[in-house]
Design a protein around this motif. Structure first.
Motif, PDB file in Angstrom:
ATOM      1  N   HIS A  61      49.379  22.601  48.230  1.00 30.24           N
ATOM      2  CA  HIS A  61      49.410  23.346  46.964  1.00 30.24           C
ATOM      3  C   HIS A  61      49.478  22.394  45.759  1.00 30.24           C
ATOM      4  O   HIS A  61      48.868  22.646  44.722  1.00 30.24           O
ATOM      5  CB  HIS A  61      50.599  24.306  46.987  1.00 30.24           C
ATOM      6  N   HIS A 144      57.918  21.262  43.364  1.00 30.70           N
ATOM      7  CA  HIS A 144      57.568  21.525  44.764  1.00 30.70           C
ATOM      8  C   HIS A 144      58.184  20.471  45.688  1.00 30.70           C
ATOM      9  O   HIS A 144      58.579  20.781  46.812  1.00 30.70           O
ATOM     10  CB  HIS A 144      56.049  21.598  44.944  1.00 30.70           C
ATOM     11  N   TYR A 376      53.774  31.543  35.609  1.00 31.14           N
ATOM     12  CA  TYR A 376      54.722  30.439  35.718  1.00 31.14           C
ATOM     13  C   TYR A 376      56.154  30.926  35.468  1.00 31.14           C
ATOM     14  O   TYR A 376      57.009  30.771  36.336  1.00 31.14           O
ATOM     15  CB  TYR A 376      54.362  29.240  34.813  1.00 31.14           C
TER      16      TYR A 376
END
Ligand code: AVJ
Ligand code: FE
Length: 424
Positions: A61, A144, A376
């Motif tokens: 991702h 992440h 977001y």
């Protein structure tokens, strides 16, 4: 100054920024990849918990988002690896269908291929217009990377990026942390952040008036939390909100997610609690959770100068002598270990170590404008997510600052979160 000189200066300044962005992207990536050393394919693809995707998904991702924003949207290049779009887009597959992944080597090849083109594009990209997005991307990857750490932690994999452990900088004081509180005088302060790296949800800077309140000098420690457990806190409905009690009955829990009975950890912050557990402990202690405004004022406001600090200690960028972050130690540290990192008001351990739950629902500040897309932040302004502040031992330097806001559902306890209390 004549135009020619000023133009040369601004061009060389732009080239410096290009160089700086490139170095930060490389640094961020090297931390991300270190987490995958020695990870086998099963671990790579494993969904350790229904709320979280496999670590390998996060890695792919990261490449997908970088490629989407910089190569497709900005450079207007055709999509690289279009076969990965459905798999690695956040709105592609449900979390439980993200386990059928390319190998680590194939995913690294994807990352490298995107990165080569990105750096080529960076040489001529219109940074004047795009710097905010480049800075957002570094933070996207680093968030992440932190989630990857959470998931590896759930899988029982130890992470420690320091050469030695524990980090040699951590000095452990002999005086125990107390449950003492600091009084913050009534008055206005400035909340939020409008610098280039500030995320949409940190903007706009606005003045907020708060009445006098008290806030814990330290995060709640395991030693303190033990008194709650031993007093039967998990069995006393009076301490829990209705939704908290309902959650507790459904899950029949009696200790935090990362609890150990090791007394050597008594000065460490409690870690792995849901918002409901934090709320019940605060009730037990005769206190409450701070609002995010109370948290931010106590951490960032310099009342003498009447100005915001980026970090509790001032403007120096975080390093391993100031707080426990970036996977350097790979676990919690005592809440009073970083003496020089105190805020103006004398709070300890506000950045790094554990995220701290606040009583606030996640919402936009006045004048909020979505960036770079409504998914977001804005889609989470739904009255279902509580704000956390401060970052954890797994947060990278790009996510550590007094104004940074994180958000999760109140039941989530897999995220290295603790809390401190407040009172009026
Ligand atoms: C801010 C950590 C809740 O991981 O869901 C990453 C960050 N948003 N890609 C998340 C995020 C889009 C977000 N958190
Ligand atoms: Fe993402």
């Amino acid at each position: 100054m004549n135009n020619f000189i000023s133009e040369c200066l601004s061009l060389s300044n732009l080239d410096d920024r290009r160089q700086e962005i490139k170095q930060e992207m490389e640094l961020c990536r090297s931390t991300t990849l270190k987490l995958f050393q020695g990870i086998d394919y099963e671990t790579f693809c494993c969904q350790a918990h229904p709320d979280f995707s496999p670590v390998g998904w996060h890695l792919g991702h990261i490449a997908f988002i970088e490629s989407l924003w910089l190569l497709e949207k900005f450079a207007q290049l055709p999509p690289l690896f279009p076969q990965y779009r459905r798999l690695f887009a956040a709105d592609g597959l449900p979390k439980k269908q993200r386990g059928n992944l390319p190998t680590l080597e194939e995913t690294k090849h994807y990352l490298d291929t995107v990165r080569k083109q990105v750096f080529q594009y960076l040489e001529t990209a219109d940074l004047e217009q795009q710097e905010r997005l480049w800075r957002w991307l570094i933070q996207h990857e680093s968030q992440h990377t932190e989630t990857i750490t959470f998931v590896l932690q759930l899988q029982g994999i130890k992470i420690n990026l320091a050469e030695r452990s524990p980090s040699p900088q951590v000095i452990i004081p002999n005086t125990p942390p107390t449950d003492e509180m600091v009084q913050i005088p009534a008055g206005k302060f400035e909340m939020g952040n409008d610098s280039i790296e500030a995320l949409d949800n940190e903007r706009l800077v606005h003045r907020v008036y708060l009445d006098t309140y008290c806030i814990d000098r330290y995060p709640v420690t395991c030693g303190q939390y033990r008194t709650f457990i031993e007093a039967g806190g998990y069995h006393n409905q009076n301490l829990w909100s209705d939704s908290g009690w309902e959650w507790l009955q459904k899950n029949s829990l009696n200790q935090p997610r990362y609890w150990t009975s090791d007394r050597n950890l008594d000065y460490h912050p409690v870690c792995g609690v849901s918002w409901y557990e934090a709320e019940a402990y605060a009730q037990f202690a005769g206190k409450r959770l701070p609002t995010e405004a109370e948290w931010e004022k106590a951490v960032s406001w310099d009342a003498t100068l009447g100005c915001r600090r980026t970090y509790p200690w001032g403007e120096a960028t975080p390093d391993d002598s100031l707080c426990n972050h970036n996977n350097i130690v790979g676990q919690t540290t005592p809440v009073n270990a970083y003496q020089t990192a105190q805020s103006f008001y004398g709070l300890y351990d506000t950045l790094g170590n554990v995220w701290e739950w606040t009583s606030s629902w996640f919402d936009g500040y006045a004048g909020f404008i979505s960036y770079p897309y409504i998914g977001y932040s804005q889609v989470y302004f739904d009255g279902q997510h509580r704000v956390l502040r401060g970052g954890s031992w797994a947060t990278s330097p790009w996510g550590l600052r007094a104004s940074f806001r994180n958000w999760y559902h109140p039941h989530v306890r897999e995220i290295l979160a603790g809390f401190r209390c407040a009172s009026s």
